[in-house]
Design a protein around this motif. Structure first.
Motif, mmCIF file in Angstrom:
data_model
loop_
_atom_site.group_PDB
_atom_site.id
_atom_site.type_symbol
_atom_site.label_atom_id
_atom_site.label_comp_id
_atom_site.label_asym_id
_atom_site.label_seq_id
_atom_site.Cartn_x
_atom_site.Cartn_y
_atom_site.Cartn_z
ATOM 1 N N TRP A 43 43.193 26.915 51.714
ATOM 2 C CA TRP A 43 43.496 27.794 50.568
ATOM 3 C C TRP A 43 44.486 28.681 51.290
ATOM 4 O O TRP A 43 44.279 29.065 52.192
ATOM 5 N N ARG A 44 45.451 29.315 50.198
ATOM 6 C CA ARG A 44 46.468 30.564 50.608
ATOM 7 C C ARG A 44 46.285 31.622 49.943
ATOM 8 O O ARG A 44 46.099 31.528 48.988
ATOM 9 N N THR A 45 46.205 32.592 51.025
ATOM 10 C CA THR A 45 46.022 33.982 50.286
ATOM 11 C C THR A 45 47.373 34.535 49.496
ATOM 12 O O THR A 45 48.474 34.565 49.950
ATOM 13 N N THR A 46 47.169 34.985 48.552
ATOM 14 C CA THR A 46 48.527 35.373 47.452
ATOM 15 C C THR A 46 48.285 36.893 46.999
ATOM 16 O O THR A 46 49.543 37.270 46.668
ATOM 17 N N GLU A 47 46.891 37.691 47.023
ATOM 18 C CA GLU A 47 46.911 38.924 46.761
ATOM 19 C C GLU A 47 46.088 39.245 47.580
ATOM 20 O O GLU A 47 44.585 38.629 48.169
ATOM 21 N N VAL A 48 45.975 40.755 48.497
ATOM 22 C CA VAL A 48 44.882 41.207 48.703
ATOM 23 C C VAL A 48 45.061 42.823 48.528
ATOM 24 O O VAL A 48 45.876 43.349 47.921
ATOM 25 N N THR A 49 43.541 43.222 47.433
ATOM 26 C CA THR A 49 43.447 44.138 47.071
ATOM 27 C C THR A 49 42.326 45.308 47.370
ATOM 28 O O THR A 49 41.672 44.046 47.795
ATOM 29 N N ILE A 50 42.687 46.421 47.883
ATOM 30 C CA ILE A 50 42.207 46.799 48.724
ATOM 31 C C ILE A 50 40.763 48.506 47.770
ATOM 32 O O ILE A 50 41.804 48.842 47.239
ATOM 33 N N LYS A 51 39.544 48.304 47.363
ATOM 34 C CA LYS A 51 39.512 49.287 46.257
ATOM 35 C C LYS A 51 38.328 49.105 46.258
ATOM 36 O O LYS A 51 36.840 48.597 46.878
ATOM 37 N N PRO A 52 36.912 50.083 46.080
ATOM 38 C CA PRO A 52 36.084 50.040 45.659
ATOM 39 C C PRO A 52 35.505 49.366 45.256
ATOM 40 O O PRO A 52 35.935 49.176 43.723
ATOM 41 N N LEU A 53 34.273 49.039 44.934
ATOM 42 C CA LEU A 53 33.201 47.841 44.623
ATOM 43 C C LEU A 53 32.967 48.157 43.012
ATOM 44 O O LEU A 53 33.646 47.182 42.183
ATOM 45 N N ILE A 54 32.552 49.567 42.901
ATOM 46 C CA ILE A 54 32.750 49.858 41.445
ATOM 47 C C ILE A 54 34.390 49.846 40.518
ATOM 48 O O ILE A 54 34.059 49.360 39.038
ATOM 49 N N GLU A 55 35.005 49.847 41.321
ATOM 50 C CA GLU A 55 36.595 49.335 40.158
ATOM 51 C C GLU A 55 36.645 48.176 39.932
ATOM 52 O O GLU A 55 38.131 47.541 39.660
ATOM 53 N N VAL A 56 36.071 47.658 40.482
ATOM 54 C CA VAL A 56 36.575 45.204 40.475
ATOM 55 C C VAL A 56 36.059 45.405 39.296
ATOM 56 O O VAL A 56 35.126 45.415 38.427
ATOM 57 N N ASP A 57 37.025 44.444 38.259
ATOM 58 C CA ASP A 57 36.470 44.448 36.495
ATOM 59 C C ASP A 57 36.279 42.559 36.398
ATOM 60 O O ASP A 57 36.050 42.311 37.840
ATOM 61 N N ASP A 58 36.368 43.053 35.485
ATOM 62 C CA ASP A 58 35.554 41.431 34.319
ATOM 63 C C ASP A 58 36.255 40.378 35.247
ATOM 64 O O ASP A 58 36.159 39.584 35.600
ATOM 65 N N ALA A 59 37.037 40.467 35.426
ATOM 66 C CA ALA A 59 38.545 39.636 35.248
ATOM 67 C C ALA A 59 38.068 38.927 36.578
ATOM 68 O O ALA A 59 38.564 37.476 37.096
ATOM 69 N N PHE A 60 38.444 39.859 37.885
ATOM 70 C CA PHE A 60 38.370 39.809 38.791
ATOM 71 C C PHE A 60 36.817 38.926 39.177
ATOM 72 O O PHE A 60 36.558 37.601 40.168
ATOM 73 N N ALA A 61 35.381 39.519 39.121
ATOM 74 C CA ALA A 61 34.460 39.000 39.219
ATOM 75 C C ALA A 61 33.926 37.949 38.457
ATOM 76 O O ALA A 61 33.236 37.123 38.449
#
Length: 105
Positions: free
Chosen positions: A87-105
């Motif tokens: 795979w090729r990485t297309t995005e890297v986001t750093i944020k607290p776990l509590i901010e992970v939204d349903d779309a990502f999960a």
């Protein structure tokens, strides 16, 4: 699971580069903390269901894991350590776990 490059993953990567015109290096990765979990999660990737992943920042800053880089490539291995996809990485986001939204999960 800590994964290291091997002659088999190197050969897989070279084959991918030859077929795709890609160059550069790769990081080897297996999912989860057991061979069974690695196989289960890899199956979701190969089916197109799993399209994102996450790690703890402390594993990168203190644990010695490589920080993903946009445009970087990963060779994913199964539970037996056999390379199965790239795979090729297309995005890297750093944020607290509590901010992970349903779309990502």
């Amino acid at each position: 699971m800590p994964i290291v490059k091997s002659p088999v993953s190197d050969a897989f990567w070279r084959g991918f580069c030859a077929a795709s015109g890609t160059s550069g290096d790769y990081d080897p990765v297996a999912f989860g903390d057991s061979p069974a979990m690695a196989d289960e999660l890899l199956a979701l990737v190969l089916a197109g269901i799993k399209r994102a992943t996450a790690c703890l920042l402390r594993d990168v800053t203190l644990g010695g894991e490589a920080m993903p880089v946009v445009g970087g490539h990963v060779v994913v291995v199964d539970g037996a350590g056999h390379p199965r996809c790239v795979w090729r990485t297309t995005e890297v986001t750093i944020k607290p776990l509590i901010e992970v939204d349903d779309a990502f999960a």
